[in-house]
Design a protein around this motif. Sequence first.
Motif, PDB file in Angstrom:
ATOM      1  N   ASP A   1      19.578 -26.424  -0.301  1.00 15.18           N
ATOM      2  CA  ASP A   1      20.320 -27.636   0.106  1.00 15.18           C
ATOM      3  C   ASP A   1      19.838 -28.212   1.434  1.00 15.18           C
ATOM      4  O   ASP A   1      20.618 -28.771   2.218  1.00 15.18           O
ATOM      5  CB  ASP A   1      21.819 -27.338   0.179  1.00 15.18           C
ATOM      6  CG  ASP A   1      22.379 -26.841  -1.139  1.00 15.18           C
ATOM      7  OD1 ASP A   1      22.090 -27.473  -2.172  1.00 15.18           O
ATOM      8  OD2 ASP A   1      23.096 -25.821  -1.148  1.00 15.18           O
TER       9      ASP A   1
ATOM     10  N   SER B   1      31.526 -32.148   7.210  1.00 17.95           N
ATOM     11  CA  SER B   1      31.533 -32.102   5.748  1.00 17.95           C
ATOM     12  C   SER B   1      30.288 -31.424   5.179  1.00 17.95           C
ATOM     13  O   SER B   1      30.369 -30.648   4.220  1.00 17.95           O
ATOM     14  CB  SER B   1      31.647 -33.522   5.185  1.00 17.95           C
ATOM     15  OG  SER B   1      32.832 -34.142   5.618  1.00 17.95           O
ATOM     16  N   VAL B   2      29.124 -31.707   5.771  1.00 18.67           N
ATOM     17  CA  VAL B   2      27.884 -31.123   5.254  1.00 18.67           C
ATOM     18  C   VAL B   2      27.832 -29.623   5.523  1.00 18.67           C
ATOM     19  O   VAL B   2      27.424 -28.846   4.665  1.00 18.67           O
ATOM     20  CB  VAL B   2      26.656 -31.840   5.860  1.00 18.67           C
ATOM     21  CG1 VAL B   2      25.368 -31.115   5.479  1.00 18.67           C
ATOM     22  CG2 VAL B   2      26.598 -33.279   5.372  1.00 18.67           C
TER      23      VAL B   2
ATOM     24  N   GLU C   1      30.104 -28.021   3.037  1.00 18.62           N
ATOM     25  CA  GLU C   1      29.546 -28.105   1.690  1.00 18.62           C
ATOM     26  C   GLU C   1      28.407 -27.102   1.504  1.00 18.62           C
ATOM     27  O   GLU C   1      28.315 -26.423   0.470  1.00 18.62           O
ATOM     28  CB  GLU C   1      29.043 -29.518   1.423  1.00 18.62           C
ATOM     29  CG  GLU C   1      28.416 -29.736   0.051  1.00 18.62           C
ATOM     30  CD  GLU C   1      29.391 -29.578  -1.105  1.00 18.62           C
ATOM     31  OE1 GLU C   1      28.937 -29.415  -2.248  1.00 18.62           O
ATOM     32  OE2 GLU C   1      30.617 -29.623  -0.866  1.00 18.62           O
ATOM     33  N   LYS C   2      27.526 -26.988   2.505  1.00 19.41           N
ATOM     34  CA  LYS C   2      26.406 -26.059   2.387  1.00 19.41           C
ATOM     35  C   LYS C   2      26.883 -24.612   2.319  1.00 19.41           C
ATOM     36  O   LYS C   2      26.353 -23.809   1.541  1.00 19.41           O
ATOM     37  CB  LYS C   2      25.437 -26.246   3.565  1.00 19.41           C
ATOM     38  CG  LYS C   2      24.671 -27.551   3.532  1.00 19.41           C
ATOM     39  CD  LYS C   2      23.642 -27.642   4.651  1.00 19.41           C
ATOM     40  CE  LYS C   2      22.472 -26.706   4.425  1.00 19.41           C
ATOM     41  NZ  LYS C   2      21.381 -26.921   5.402  1.00 19.41           N
TER      42      LYS C   2
ATOM     43  N   THR D   1      29.837 -23.592   1.244  1.00 21.51           N
ATOM     44  CA  THR D   1      30.506 -23.435  -0.058  1.00 21.51           C
ATOM     45  C   THR D   1      29.483 -23.247  -1.173  1.00 21.51           C
ATOM     46  O   THR D   1      29.630 -22.363  -2.033  1.00 21.51           O
ATOM     47  CB  THR D   1      31.393 -24.651  -0.356  1.00 21.51           C
ATOM     48  OG1 THR D   1      32.396 -24.771   0.664  1.00 21.51           O
ATOM     49  CG2 THR D   1      32.074 -24.510  -1.714  1.00 21.51           C
ATOM     50  N   ARG D   2      28.435 -24.048  -1.158  1.00 22.48           N
ATOM     51  CA  ARG D   2      27.393 -23.918  -2.182  1.00 22.48           C
ATOM     52  C   ARG D   2      26.692 -22.565  -2.089  1.00 22.48           C
ATOM     53  O   ARG D   2      26.329 -21.968  -3.112  1.00 22.48           O
ATOM     54  CB  ARG D   2      26.362 -25.041  -2.045  1.00 22.48           C
ATOM     55  CG  ARG D   2      26.883 -26.419  -2.405  1.00 22.48           C
ATOM     56  CD  ARG D   2      25.738 -27.413  -2.461  1.00 22.48           C
ATOM     57  NE  ARG D   2      26.199 -28.778  -2.690  1.00 22.48           N
ATOM     58  CZ  ARG D   2      25.407 -29.817  -2.970  1.00 22.48           C
ATOM     59  NH1 ARG D   2      24.092 -29.612  -3.043  1.00 22.48           N
ATOM     60  NH2 ARG D   2      25.900 -31.015  -3.151  1.00 22.48           N
TER      61      ARG D   2
ATOM     62  N   GLN E   1      37.273 -28.632   5.345  1.00 17.30           N
ATOM     63  CA  GLN E   1      36.246 -27.626   5.051  1.00 17.30           C
ATOM     64  C   GLN E   1      36.776 -26.208   5.245  1.00 17.30           C
ATOM     65  O   GLN E   1      36.265 -25.262   4.641  1.00 17.30           O
ATOM     66  CB  GLN E   1      35.016 -27.856   5.926  1.00 17.30           C
ATOM     67  CG  GLN E   1      34.451 -29.264   5.878  1.00 17.30           C
ATOM     68  CD  GLN E   1      34.237 -29.783   4.466  1.00 17.30           C
ATOM     69  OE1 GLN E   1      33.620 -29.109   3.637  1.00 17.30           O
ATOM     70  NE2 GLN E   1      34.738 -30.971   4.189  1.00 17.30           N
TER      71      GLN E   1
ATOM     72  N   LYS F   1      38.292 -25.452   1.897  1.00 19.93           N
ATOM     73  CA  LYS F   1      37.281 -25.405   0.833  1.00 19.93           C
ATOM     74  C   LYS F   1      36.457 -24.124   0.891  1.00 19.93           C
ATOM     75  O   LYS F   1      36.257 -23.449  -0.132  1.00 19.93           O
ATOM     76  CB  LYS F   1      36.368 -26.633   0.929  1.00 19.93           C
ATOM     77  CG  LYS F   1      35.318 -26.692  -0.172  1.00 19.93           C
ATOM     78  CD  LYS F   1      34.632 -28.047  -0.240  1.00 19.93           C
ATOM     79  CE  LYS F   1      33.657 -28.235   0.895  1.00 19.93           C
ATOM     80  NZ  LYS F   1      32.903 -29.506   0.757  1.00 19.93           N
ATOM     81  N   THR F   2      35.981 -23.780   2.075  1.00 20.35           N
ATOM     82  CA  THR F   2      35.171 -22.566   2.216  1.00 20.35           C
ATOM     83  C   THR F   2      36.007 -21.306   1.971  1.00 20.35           C
ATOM     84  O   THR F   2      35.523 -20.347   1.352  1.00 20.35           O
ATOM     85  CB  THR F   2      34.537 -22.502   3.612  1.00 20.35           C
ATOM     86  OG1 THR F   2      35.557 -22.658   4.612  1.00 20.35           O
ATOM     87  CG2 THR F   2      33.501 -23.606   3.799  1.00 20.35           C
TER      88      THR F   2
END
Length: 287
Positions: free
Chosen positions: A80, A139-140, A143-144, A146-147, A179, A182-183
Amino acid sequence: MLRDIFSKNKKTYATIPVPSATDDVPVGIMTKCPNCKKIMFTREIEQNMKICLHCDYHFPMNAKERLSSILDENSFAEMDKELVTVNPLGFPEYVEKVEKDRRKMKMNEAVVTGTGKIEEKPVVIAVMDSFFRMGSMGSVVGEKITRAIEKADELHLPFIIFTASGGARMQEGVLSLMQMAKTSAALKRFSDHGGLIITVMTHPTTGGVSASFASLGDFNLAEPGALIGFAGKRVIEQTIHEELPEDFQTAEFQLKHGQLDAVIHRKEMRKKISLILELHHIGGVTE
C-alpha cells in the motif's frame, strides 16, 4: 512464564571513546545526547543502532532504520505504498505540510507496512515514523495499519507493529479519531481467528494511538525510556492538582504498574521477538 522469558540478563555494551567536538565541526557530523549531554560522532551513534555510546539512551529511529534492524536482509516487501493523504476538511496548508514531509522522508505517510521475515520466520509488519508529521494518525495511517492486519489474517501470519506517534491528526478531525475504532476492530477480528499480535511501543507513543492499537497486543513491549501515555504529564497534573512521579509515563513506569509485558533493549529486540514467534509456532507463506 513471561517474566522468565524476559528475565534481565544484563550486559555491558562497549563504550567507544570519541574526541571532543570543536566549534568548526560541520553541522550533522556530531550529535549531542539529550540524556547525558555527551557529544559524539553521528556516524558512530548510527553504527550503534542509534544508541548513545555513554548512557544507552535510545535515539528515535525512522521507519527504514527500524525495518533494517528487525527484519532479515532483503526480506521486506512493502504494501500500500501508493496510498496518499488528501484534505477532507480543507484544513489550511495541510496538504502542503504533508507534501513537505513526503519529499524529506521519501515516504508517503507516517507508517510503512509490508511482509518480511525475522530469522526466517514470516511476519506482517507495520512501523510508524515519528519524523513524518510526528507519526500522527490520519485516515491513511489507519487504513494502512488496518490493511496490514487483514493481510496477516489472510496469510495466517503474526502481526507486529512498532508504534511512535503524537496521537490523532487534528487536521482530519473526527475522521482521524475513527481510525482508533477501525484498527481496534481489525485487531479483534484477527485475534478471534487465532492471530498473534506483538506491539512494540517506542518513543513517543501517545494520544489516540496509545489508547487503541498500541495497547492491544498479545505481547505489549517497549524500548527503554519510551514515553507512553494518553494526555501529557503537565495536563494531568493541572487536572488532578497533584504532582506526579518523575518517571511517570516512561516505559519502566508502565512495566512496574502492569501496563507492559517487557521493556527490551534495542539490541535484544530482534532476538526476543524471534523467540516469541518460535514459542508460538507461527507459520505461513508470504506472497
